[in-house]
Write a protein that holds these residues in place. Structure first.
Motif, mmCIF file in Angstrom:
data_model
loop_
_atom_site.group_PDB
_atom_site.id
_atom_site.type_symbol
_atom_site.label_atom_id
_atom_site.label_comp_id
_atom_site.label_asym_id
_atom_site.label_seq_id
_atom_site.Cartn_x
_atom_site.Cartn_y
_atom_site.Cartn_z
ATOM 1 N N THR A 130 0.853 -1.182 0.000
ATOM 2 C CA THR A 130 0.000 0.000 0.000
ATOM 3 C C THR A 130 0.891 1.234 0.000
ATOM 4 O O THR A 130 2.124 1.142 0.086
ATOM 5 C CB THR A 130 -0.924 0.012 1.225
ATOM 6 N N ILE A 131 0.270 2.405 -0.095
ATOM 7 C CA ILE A 131 1.046 3.643 -0.104
ATOM 8 C C ILE A 131 1.785 3.829 1.216
ATOM 9 O O ILE A 131 2.880 4.411 1.264
ATOM 10 C CB ILE A 131 0.125 4.844 -0.398
ATOM 11 N N GLN A 132 1.210 3.310 2.316
ATOM 12 C CA GLN A 132 1.887 3.403 3.609
ATOM 13 C C GLN A 132 3.161 2.576 3.615
ATOM 14 O O GLN A 132 4.170 2.972 4.223
ATOM 15 C CB GLN A 132 0.945 2.951 4.735
ATOM 16 N N ASP A 133 3.143 1.415 2.958
ATOM 17 C CA ASP A 133 4.351 0.580 2.889
ATOM 18 C C ASP A 133 5.445 1.264 2.080
ATOM 19 O O ASP A 133 6.631 1.189 2.427
ATOM 20 C CB ASP A 133 4.003 -0.776 2.271
ATOM 21 N N VAL A 134 5.056 1.938 0.987
ATOM 22 C CA VAL A 134 6.035 2.677 0.180
ATOM 23 C C VAL A 134 6.609 3.847 0.979
ATOM 24 O O VAL A 134 7.819 4.101 0.953
ATOM 25 C CB VAL A 134 5.381 3.177 -1.123
ATOM 26 N N ARG A 135 5.740 4.533 1.691
ATOM 27 C CA ARG A 135 6.201 5.668 2.498
ATOM 28 C C ARG A 135 7.187 5.209 3.571
ATOM 29 O O ARG A 135 8.212 5.864 3.813
ATOM 30 C CB ARG A 135 4.989 6.348 3.134
ATOM 31 N N LEU A 136 6.890 4.078 4.216
ATOM 32 C CA LEU A 136 7.795 3.564 5.243
ATOM 33 C C LEU A 136 9.133 3.171 4.642
ATOM 34 O O LEU A 136 10.193 3.408 5.243
ATOM 35 C CB LEU A 136 7.149 2.366 5.944
ATOM 36 N N ALA A 137 9.116 2.586 3.432
ATOM 37 C CA ALA A 137 10.367 2.217 2.774
ATOM 38 C C ALA A 137 11.193 3.448 2.421
ATOM 39 O O ALA A 137 12.431 3.449 2.570
ATOM 40 C CB ALA A 137 10.065 1.400 1.514
ATOM 41 N N LEU B 171 12.748 10.539 3.035
ATOM 42 C CA LEU B 171 11.754 11.422 3.632
ATOM 43 C C LEU B 171 12.305 11.984 4.931
ATOM 44 O O LEU B 171 12.341 11.304 5.963
ATOM 45 C CB LEU B 171 10.441 10.667 3.897
ATOM 46 N N VAL B 172 12.756 13.208 4.885
ATOM 47 C CA VAL B 172 13.283 13.889 6.073
ATOM 48 C C VAL B 172 12.822 15.339 6.038
ATOM 49 O O VAL B 172 12.712 15.920 4.947
ATOM 50 C CB VAL B 172 14.818 13.812 6.116
ATOM 51 N N ARG C 263 5.721 15.996 6.998
ATOM 52 C CA ARG C 263 6.690 16.982 6.517
ATOM 53 C C ARG C 263 7.618 16.378 5.472
ATOM 54 O O ARG C 263 7.909 17.002 4.446
ATOM 55 C CB ARG C 263 7.525 17.501 7.690
ATOM 56 N N GLY C 264 8.066 15.146 5.717
ATOM 57 C CA GLY C 264 8.957 14.507 4.759
ATOM 58 C C GLY C 264 8.265 14.214 3.435
ATOM 59 O O GLY C 264 8.843 14.399 2.354
ATOM 60 N N VAL C 265 7.009 13.764 3.500
ATOM 61 C CA VAL C 265 6.248 13.467 2.285
ATOM 62 C C VAL C 265 6.018 14.737 1.483
ATOM 63 O O VAL C 265 6.202 14.770 0.257
ATOM 64 C CB VAL C 265 4.910 12.793 2.642
#
Length: 230
Positions: free
Chosen positions: A64-71, A78-79, A106-108
């Motif tokens: 999911t998009i959450q898994d991509v964001r975590l990766a 993402l900082v 903020r990172g996204v």
């Protein structure tokens, strides 16, 4: 050509275009190969981390998009970004009248601003997308403008993409055609295969009216020879 060589060959033009957009006009082949290998390793890291996050979160390798964001967070893309534990310590926020858990975006937002901002304007131009290109339409595949790879395929294909690249990784999948058998016991190969399997299964099944014969070995079924004493 192995799959790794093919993927490297497809990634190499994209790396060349990015280097060109960054202002590099010339480079040694070993430098291009190194930059392409680094890009491939980074994409592999993101893909494997996304798959692992998906499996750890919901026991499936469909991300999911959450898994991509975590990766992306794990890879440092993402900082600044809070960890999941730090987000859990913050109070929930109200969005459109609904209380939702706090998320540090903020990172996204910084990543999206960087991707759509003037820093990558030249990369978008080199890739075939002008200033009026809609990033969301490009991501959804709805933009009418052609990227450089599509334009390059059309340039080197005199007979058209459909005929030259069909059935390859660069084109559309080949549609399977039904092979008809004229004058045979079946109308098609699929029907003949089904008939052959049915015949084989019927031949191996024992007759219900025939009594079962116990299996015997070759030694037990051999005639007995009397032993004569001296």
């Amino acid at each position: 050509m192995t799959s790794a060589d093919l993927h490297t060959a497809l990634l190499r033009p994209a790396v060349l275009q990015i280097l060109r957009a960054a202002g590099f006009g010339h480079a040694r082949p070993v430098v291009i190969d190194t930059a392409t290998d680094l890009a491939a390793r980074y994409f592999l890291l993101l893909a494997s981390s996304t798959a692992q996050n998906a499996f750890n979160t919901h026991n499936t390798f469909v991300p999911t998009i959450q898994d991509v964001r975590l990766a992306l967070t794990q890879a440092g893309a993402l900082v600044p970004q809070m960890s999941t534990a730090e987000e859990g310590l913050r109070d929930a926020v109200e969005i459109e009248g609904v209380m939702v858990p706090f998320e540090d975006l903020r990172g996204v937002q910084g990543f999206v601003t960087w991707a759509q901002g003037p820093v990558n304007k030249e990369i978008r131009r080199i890739a075939g997308f002008g200033d009026d290109a809609n990033v969301e339409e490009i991501a959804a595949g709805l933009d009418e403008q052609e990227d450089y790879l599509t334009a390059l395929k059309k340039k080197h294909s005199k007979t058209g993409e459909e005929s030259r690249y069909q059935g390859t990784i660069l084109g559309k999948d080949t549609e399977l055609q039904t092979v008809s058998i004229i004058g045979g016991p079946a109308a098609s190969i699929a029907e003949w295969t089904q008939q052959s399997l049915s015949t084989a299964q019927t031949a191996t099944l024992p007759d219900a009216d025939e009594p079962a014969t116990p299996a015997t070995s070759g030694i037990s079924s051999a005639p007995l020879t009397p032993i004569e004493s001296e």
